[in-house]
Design a protein around this motif. Structure first.
Motif, PDB file in Angstrom:
ATOM      1  N   LEU A   1       0.791  -1.668   0.048  1.00 16.37           N
ATOM      2  CA  LEU A   1      -0.679   0.173  -0.103  1.00 16.37           C
ATOM      3  C   LEU A   1       1.080   0.848  -0.163  1.00 16.37           C
ATOM      4  CD1 LEU A   1      -2.260  -1.247   2.898  1.00 16.37           C
ATOM      5  CD2 LEU A   1      -3.105  -1.317   0.585  1.00 16.37           C
ATOM      6  N   GLU A   2       0.365   2.086  -1.260  1.00 18.86           N
ATOM      7  CA  GLU A   2       0.946   3.467  -0.412  1.00 18.86           C
ATOM      8  C   GLU A   2       0.358   4.737   0.296  1.00 18.86           C
ATOM      9  OE1 GLU A   2       2.882   4.410  -2.633  1.00 18.86           O
ATOM     10  OE2 GLU A   2       2.869   3.286  -4.550  1.00 18.86           O
ATOM     11  N   ALA A   3       1.110   4.717   1.384  1.00 18.30           N
ATOM     12  CA  ALA A   3       1.572   5.359   2.781  1.00 18.30           C
ATOM     13  C   ALA A   3       0.054   6.560   2.179  1.00 18.30           C
ATOM     14  CB  ALA A   3       2.486   5.533   3.539  1.00 18.30           C
ATOM     15  N   ASP A   4       1.018   7.500   1.632  1.00 21.12           N
ATOM     16  CA  ASP A   4       0.122   8.964   1.714  1.00 21.12           C
ATOM     17  C   ASP A   4      -1.445   8.430   1.423  1.00 21.12           C
ATOM     18  OD1 ASP A   4       2.406   9.807   2.597  1.00 21.12           O
ATOM     19  OD2 ASP A   4       3.559  10.198   1.025  1.00 21.12           O
ATOM     20  N   ASP A   5      -1.818   7.360   0.110  1.00 22.50           N
ATOM     21  CA  ASP A   5      -2.544   7.453  -0.141  1.00 22.50           C
ATOM     22  C   ASP A   5      -3.772   7.135   0.669  1.00 22.50           C
ATOM     23  OD1 ASP A   5      -2.286   8.544  -2.825  1.00 22.50           O
ATOM     24  OD2 ASP A   5      -1.614   6.759  -3.207  1.00 22.50           O
ATOM     25  N   GLY A   6      -5.462   7.288   0.297  1.00 15.58           N
ATOM     26  CA  GLY A   6      -6.461   6.040   0.857  1.00 15.58           C
ATOM     27  C   GLY A   6      -6.333   5.178   0.908  1.00 15.58           C
ATOM     28  N   VAL A   7      -7.656   4.207   0.918  1.00 11.01           N
ATOM     29  CA  VAL A   7      -7.715   2.856   0.877  1.00 11.01           C
ATOM     30  C   VAL A   7      -8.559   3.271  -0.929  1.00 11.01           C
ATOM     31  CG1 VAL A   7      -9.832   1.104   1.157  1.00 11.01           C
ATOM     32  CG2 VAL A   7      -8.804   2.759   2.939  1.00 11.01           C
ATOM     33  N   GLU A   8      -9.464   3.509  -1.282  1.00 11.67           N
ATOM     34  CA  GLU A   8     -10.090   3.692  -2.620  1.00 11.67           C
ATOM     35  C   GLU A   8      -8.572   4.411  -3.514  1.00 11.67           C
ATOM     36  OE1 GLU A   8     -10.843   5.994  -0.097  1.00 11.67           O
ATOM     37  OE2 GLU A   8     -12.653   5.341   0.446  1.00 11.67           O
ATOM     38  N   VAL A   9      -7.457   4.911  -3.060  1.00 11.43           N
ATOM     39  CA  VAL A   9      -7.158   5.417  -4.178  1.00 11.43           C
ATOM     40  C   VAL A   9      -5.501   4.488  -4.386  1.00 11.43           C
ATOM     41  CG1 VAL A   9      -4.928   6.653  -5.015  1.00 11.43           C
ATOM     42  CG2 VAL A   9      -6.218   7.833  -3.589  1.00 11.43           C
ATOM     43  N   ASN A  10      -5.161   3.590  -3.542  1.00  5.73           N
ATOM     44  CA  ASN A  10      -5.022   2.222  -3.200  1.00  5.73           C
ATOM     45  C   ASN A  10      -5.042   1.088  -3.856  1.00  5.73           C
ATOM     46  OD1 ASN A  10      -1.825   2.614  -1.721  1.00  5.73           O
ATOM     47  ND2 ASN A  10      -3.490   3.628  -0.798  1.00  5.73           N
ATOM     48  N   ALA A  11      -6.465   0.466  -3.613  1.00  4.41           N
ATOM     49  CA  ALA A  11      -7.788  -0.628  -4.433  1.00  4.41           C
ATOM     50  C   ALA A  11      -7.732   0.011  -6.038  1.00  4.41           C
ATOM     51  CB  ALA A  11      -8.876  -0.145  -3.746  1.00  4.41           C
ATOM     52  N   ASP A  12      -7.887   1.359  -6.311  1.00  2.00           N
ATOM     53  CA  ASP A  12      -7.811   2.380  -7.846  1.00  2.00           C
ATOM     54  C   ASP A  12      -6.695   1.788  -7.915  1.00  2.00           C
ATOM     55  OD1 ASP A  12      -9.219   3.444  -9.691  1.00  2.00           O
ATOM     56  OD2 ASP A  12      -7.277   4.602  -9.632  1.00  2.00           O
ATOM     57  N   ARG A  13      -5.704   1.828  -7.833  1.00  2.00           N
ATOM     58  CA  ARG A  13      -4.161   1.850  -8.212  1.00  2.00           C
ATOM     59  C   ARG A  13      -3.947   0.171  -8.763  1.00  2.00           C
ATOM     60  NH1 ARG A  13       0.450  -0.051  -5.747  1.00  2.00           N
ATOM     61  NH2 ARG A  13      -0.640   0.009  -3.616  1.00  2.00           N
ATOM     62  N   LEU A  14      -4.089  -0.508  -7.835  1.00  2.00           N
ATOM     63  CA  LEU A  14      -4.352  -1.936  -7.640  1.00  2.00           C
ATOM     64  C   LEU A  14      -5.589  -3.024  -9.345  1.00  2.00           C
ATOM     65  CD1 LEU A  14      -4.472  -3.716  -4.093  1.00  2.00           C
ATOM     66  CD2 LEU A  14      -2.194  -3.327  -5.937  1.00  2.00           C
ATOM     67  N   TYR A  15      -6.423  -1.759  -9.104  1.00  2.00           N
ATOM     68  CA  TYR A  15      -7.404  -2.082 -10.250  1.00  2.00           C
ATOM     69  C   TYR A  15      -6.943  -2.118 -11.231  1.00  2.00           C
ATOM     70  CZ  TYR A  15     -11.486  -3.806  -7.251  1.00  2.00           C
ATOM     71  OH  TYR A  15     -12.470  -4.614  -6.598  1.00  2.00           O
ATOM     72  N   ARG A  16      -5.782  -0.884 -11.952  1.00  2.00           N
ATOM     73  CA  ARG A  16      -5.878  -0.014 -12.768  1.00  2.00           C
ATOM     74  C   ARG A  16      -3.996  -0.970 -13.015  1.00  2.00           C
ATOM     75  NH1 ARG A  16      -3.037   4.393 -11.587  1.00  2.00           N
ATOM     76  NH2 ARG A  16      -3.481   4.949  -9.993  1.00  2.00           N
ATOM     77  N   GLU A  17      -3.432  -1.812 -12.318  1.00  2.00           N
ATOM     78  CA  GLU A  17      -2.580  -2.237 -12.625  1.00  2.00           C
ATOM     79  C   GLU A  17      -2.896  -3.974 -12.934  1.00  2.00           C
ATOM     80  OE1 GLU A  17       1.264  -4.124 -13.011  1.00  2.00           O
ATOM     81  OE2 GLU A  17       0.401  -2.088 -12.456  1.00  2.00           O
ATOM     82  N   ALA A  18      -4.247  -4.809 -12.746  1.00  2.00           N
ATOM     83  CA  ALA A  18      -4.486  -5.382 -13.270  1.00  2.00           C
ATOM     84  C   ALA A  18      -4.698  -5.192 -14.407  1.00  2.00           C
ATOM     85  CB  ALA A  18      -6.052  -6.196 -12.289  1.00  2.00           C
ATOM     86  N   LYS A  19      -5.760  -4.220 -15.103  1.00  2.00           N
ATOM     87  CA  LYS A  19      -6.323  -3.757 -15.982  1.00  2.00           C
ATOM     88  C   LYS A  19      -4.924  -3.380 -17.123  1.00  2.00           C
ATOM     89  CE  LYS A  19      -9.012  -0.384 -18.810  1.00  2.00           C
ATOM     90  NZ  LYS A  19      -9.811   0.493 -18.477  1.00  2.00           N
ATOM     91  N   ARG A  20      -3.610  -2.479 -16.784  1.00  2.00           N
ATOM     92  CA  ARG A  20      -2.560  -2.750 -17.612  1.00  2.00           C
ATOM     93  C   ARG A  20      -1.524  -3.885 -18.043  1.00  2.00           C
ATOM     94  NH1 ARG A  20       3.141  -3.005 -17.175  1.00  2.00           N
ATOM     95  NH2 ARG A  20       2.603  -3.298 -15.056  1.00  2.00           N
ATOM     96  N   ILE A  21      -1.845  -5.112 -17.002  1.00  2.00           N
ATOM     97  CA  ILE A  21      -1.443  -6.369 -17.573  1.00  2.00           C
ATOM     98  C   ILE A  21      -1.709  -6.710 -18.491  1.00  2.00           C
ATOM     99  CG2 ILE A  21      -1.282  -8.897 -16.332  1.00  2.00           C
ATOM    100  CD1 ILE A  21      -0.319  -7.312 -13.519  1.00  2.00           C
ATOM    101  N   GLU A  22      -3.407  -6.723 -17.942  1.00  2.00           N
ATOM    102  CA  GLU A  22      -4.069  -7.455 -18.990  1.00  2.00           C
ATOM    103  C   GLU A  22      -3.805  -6.475 -20.495  1.00  2.00           C
ATOM    104  OE1 GLU A  22      -8.154  -6.511 -17.817  1.00  2.00           O
ATOM    105  OE2 GLU A  22      -8.794  -8.799 -16.112  1.00  2.00           O
ATOM    106  N   GLY A  23      -3.757  -5.714 -20.499  1.00  2.00           N
ATOM    107  CA  GLY A  23      -2.622  -5.112 -22.110  1.00  2.00           C
ATOM    108  C   GLY A  23      -1.818  -5.264 -22.401  1.00  2.00           C
TER     109      GLY A  23
END
Length: 717
Positions: free
Chosen positions: A420-442
């Motif tokens: 987790l990125e310590a400076d970010d909240g729960v939603e931002v961290n979860a969104d980052r993980l979703y975006r990473e999943a989308k990037r890998i799917e690319g």
């Protein structure tokens, strides 16, 4: 047994340790051979001359070579070699690293004014990228533009997706990856664990596990034995405990006196899979790799020394088909890996939301401490103390990384680790993980495009095999005509093609011969446009130009410059080929248009005298009188290799080139830069000839580029 042609990830791991000993050597010069072999000549205070070779074509290797194994410097250096000399001459070699467990080596060079990184991609099509201090690509042998990554001048260099390192994976991680497979043990090790076929079989042998055991039937003890075999292999590489071997083919007693055995493989330590094969030991793995590839090159040259009149030998279609099928299998494994990675990232994001309150408590605690300027090590100590008191949020924390500003927690029943990125909240961290999943799917989509390309190559090889077999059947049945006096040579299959270099006056211009044999020449710039009209345009020639501004002067010649000519009754096919030549090398191509319009006039209609008050630019002319128009002429060129009566690269309208070239590639306006398109065509043509050295001599990428229009191009399938 097939000869090894590419270094594996394990090989590179062993080489990197040895290459560090050359740190501090100064770069003298850079050379480029055959568009895929890079040579860096260095000077070391203790060792003297050091020759670093990096090859990314049909052979893929990187090692220091014995000076006697290095070919003489090529002629005029291409632009890539010049760029390297400008950036790296006098630079110090600062080290080399293997990127994760991939077949990628990153070489660092330092100089007072600028540092340079050289990335050697020893997989797939192969590439060498040159980066500046910011990681921006200065130049590369090939431009890569995929959904998953880009390697192009001006862009930030992007590494391929990370691959699991089977030599570092924990027992739990190893068992999890294995159990997720629905294949057998050896295939799972080769693809999912990224070991490749040979080392996957070696691990099975050392662990005493049957290779073809379905993973679902493998016992826990068998998986543990496999993991221990991997660990021992990894420890041996890391400690430098190696015993390099070059393996040779077995020869029977009668044949040993006839020839030297072929080399088969080079490994950093003896392999059980090669037990029984003759081998030669070396003091260092680098020396073993150098000797192996030197002998492999020598073996290849020996096979190509057949006399010029030797009958064509049958290409090894089975080997090529097997190679393409192996590539497809590896690509399918990569796609499965991307799916696994994307699913894992998505599961992490869902776990973050599922344990929202716990994650929020961890992040809030760390943020509050940082706002109060509490050092990271004290935060880690506080969380550890909280875990001892049974505080759930503190117990979930397994790592605090102040350098990266991250906190790693274990979530869910399986204790899945989430960074987790310590400076970010729960939603931002979860969104980052979703975006990473989308990037890998690319990346998965890019891999699927690559596998489709490989499948097309496989079908092309199968088609060539069928055509060859059909000819063989025709010869055996005697259905060929006995009255045919002319025999058409199968140049692609000849093991040796004699070089017969031309010396024609028109080769400094753009040129081609029409289907009827008439010469067409065009200017490459304003100076040549002027020269063609003033010096080479005859009374019975025809002048062509495009409607679009920026086209070359094009002349359809009735005779040579010193020959007398009579009026010619040009046929329609010849005129349209000249028109297509004019259109294809004009701004129509550069602007990406699929077709353009051209016109034709007689020489006496062309003038340098402008109308009163007007001005004519250099290379431009005034056309007076009626014109003959050719509308919607396709922008297409073919580039190929001519084998008779002379040997050279040729290019021009596809209809005119097809019958003159032994083989050719057709292009249309597209996305690949001129030099990249030339490299693609070169590699394509080289693969079609059994005598690959012939293509290198008469149709290098630089020579082929002379026949490509300015602007982007795509190969027409």
């Amino acid at each position: 047994m097939d000869q090894k042609r590419e270094l594996s990830s394990i090989d590179l791991g062993a080489l990197v340790t040895e290459l560090h000993r050359y740190e501090g050597a100064k770069v003298d010069k850079a050379y480029l051979y055959d568009d895929d072999l890079l040579r860096l000549k260095l000077r070391d205070f203790d060792r003297g001359r050091v020759e670093l070779l990096i090859e990314v074509g049909d052979l893929k290797r990187a090692h220091v070579a014995d000076a006697e194994h290095v070919a003489d410097a090529p002629g005029r250096p291409p632009n890539f070699a010049k760029m390297l000399r400008n950036r790296m001459s006098g630079a110090d070699f600062a080290g080399v690293e293997q990127y994760e467990f991939d077949r990628i080596l990153t070489f660092e060079f330092e100089r007072d004014d600028e540092n340079t990184t050289l990335v050697a991609e020893l997989f797939g099509q192969g590439n060498v990228a040159v980066l500046d201090e910011t990681g921006e690509v200065v130049g590369s042998l090939s431009t890569v533009r995929l959904k998953s990554r880009t390697v192009a001048p001006g862009a930030q260099y992007e590494y391929p997706a990370s691959r699991l390192n089977p030599l570092d994976v924990s027992l739990g991680g190893f068992e999890r990856h294995m159990r997720e497979s629905d294949s057998d043990v050896v295939r799972t090790l080769a693809t999912q664990l990224n070991l490749g076929g040979l080392y996957a079989e070696e691990v099975c042998t050392r662990a005493g596990v049957e290779k073809e055991t379905p993973v679902e039937e493998a016992t826990d003890d068998e998986l543990r034995a496999l993991h221990e075999a991997l660990e021992r292999m990894g420890n041996r590489l890391r400690s430098g405990d190696i015993d390099p071997r070059v393996y040779e083919e077995e020869l029977d007693v009668e044949s040993e006196a006839d020839r030297d055995p072929r080399v088969i493989d080079v490994t950093p330590f003896p392999l059980s899979e090669h037990e029984g094969l003759p081998s030669v030991g070396f003091d260092s793995f680098n020396a073993a790799v150098d000797e192996y590839f030197h002998r492999l090159d020598r073996d290849g040259e020996g096979e190509g020394d057949a006399p010029a009149d030797a009958s064509p030998s049958r290409p090894d279609f089975e080997e090529e088909i097997a190679k393409q099928e192996r590539i497809i299998e590896q690509q399918e494994g990569a796609i499965e890996g991307f799916e696994e990675q994307a699913n894992a990232e998505r599961e992490r994001a869902e776990l973050v939301y599922a344990q929202y309150d716990l994650v929020d408590e961890v992040l809030s605690t760390v943020r509050e401490a940082r706002e109060n300027e509490v050092p990271w090590d004290e935060i880690a100590e506080t969380l550890a103390a909280g875990a001892e008191r049974g505080i759930a949020a503190a117990e979930a924390v397994v790592d605090v990384d102040g350098g990266n500003g991250t906190v790693t927690v274990e979530l869910g029943e399986d204790n899945t680790r989430v960074e987790l990125e310590a400076d970010d909240g729960v939603e931002v961290n979860a969104d980052r993980l979703y975006r990473e999943a989308k990037r890998i799917e690319g990346k998965k989509e890019g891999a699927m495009e690559a596998i489709e390309s490989t499948r097309r190559e496989l079908e092309a090889v199968k088609k060539r095999k069928a055509e060859w077999e059909a000819v063989d059947e025709e010869d055996e049945s005697g259905t060929g005509s006995d009255d045919e006096e002319e025999y058409e040579t199968d140049w692609l299959s000849r093991s040796s093609i004699p070089i017969r270099s031309p010396d024609d006056w028109y080769e400094r211009f753009r040129w081609f011969h029409t289907s009827d044999g008439y010469l067409v020449i065009g200017g490459r710039n304003a100076d040549q446009n002027e020269e063609l009209v003033k010096k080479y345009m005859g009374n019975h020639d025809r002048f062509f130009h495009t409607q679009a501004h920026g086209g070359p002067v094009t002349l359809l010649k009735a005779a040579g410059p010193s020959e007398s000519a009579d009026p010619v009754d040009w046929d329609e096919e010849t005129l349209r080929e000249a028109a297509q030549f004019a259109v294809s090398y004009s701004s129509d191509w550069k602007d990406g248009r699929g077709a353009g319009d051209a016109y034709m006039v007689e020489p006496d209609q062309v003038s340098k005298t402008p109308e009163s008050g007007e001005y004519i630019e250099k290379g431009s002319f005034v056309i007076r009188g009626d014109r003959t128009y050719f509308e919607d002429v396709p922008c297409r060129v073919a580039v190929g290799v001519q084998c008779e009566p002379v040997t050279r690269a040729i290019g021009g309208p596809p209809g005119a080139i097809a019958d003159r070239a032994a083989t050719s590639v057709t292009l249309e306006p597209g996305m690949y830069a001129q030099n990249d398109a030339a490299m693609m065509v070169y590699r394509d043509l080289k693969e079609r000839f059994a005598d690959t050295s012939f293509v290198r001599k008469v149709a290098s990428a630089d020579q082929l580029q002379e026949f490509l229009p300015a602007g982007g191009s795509d190969i027409v399938e």
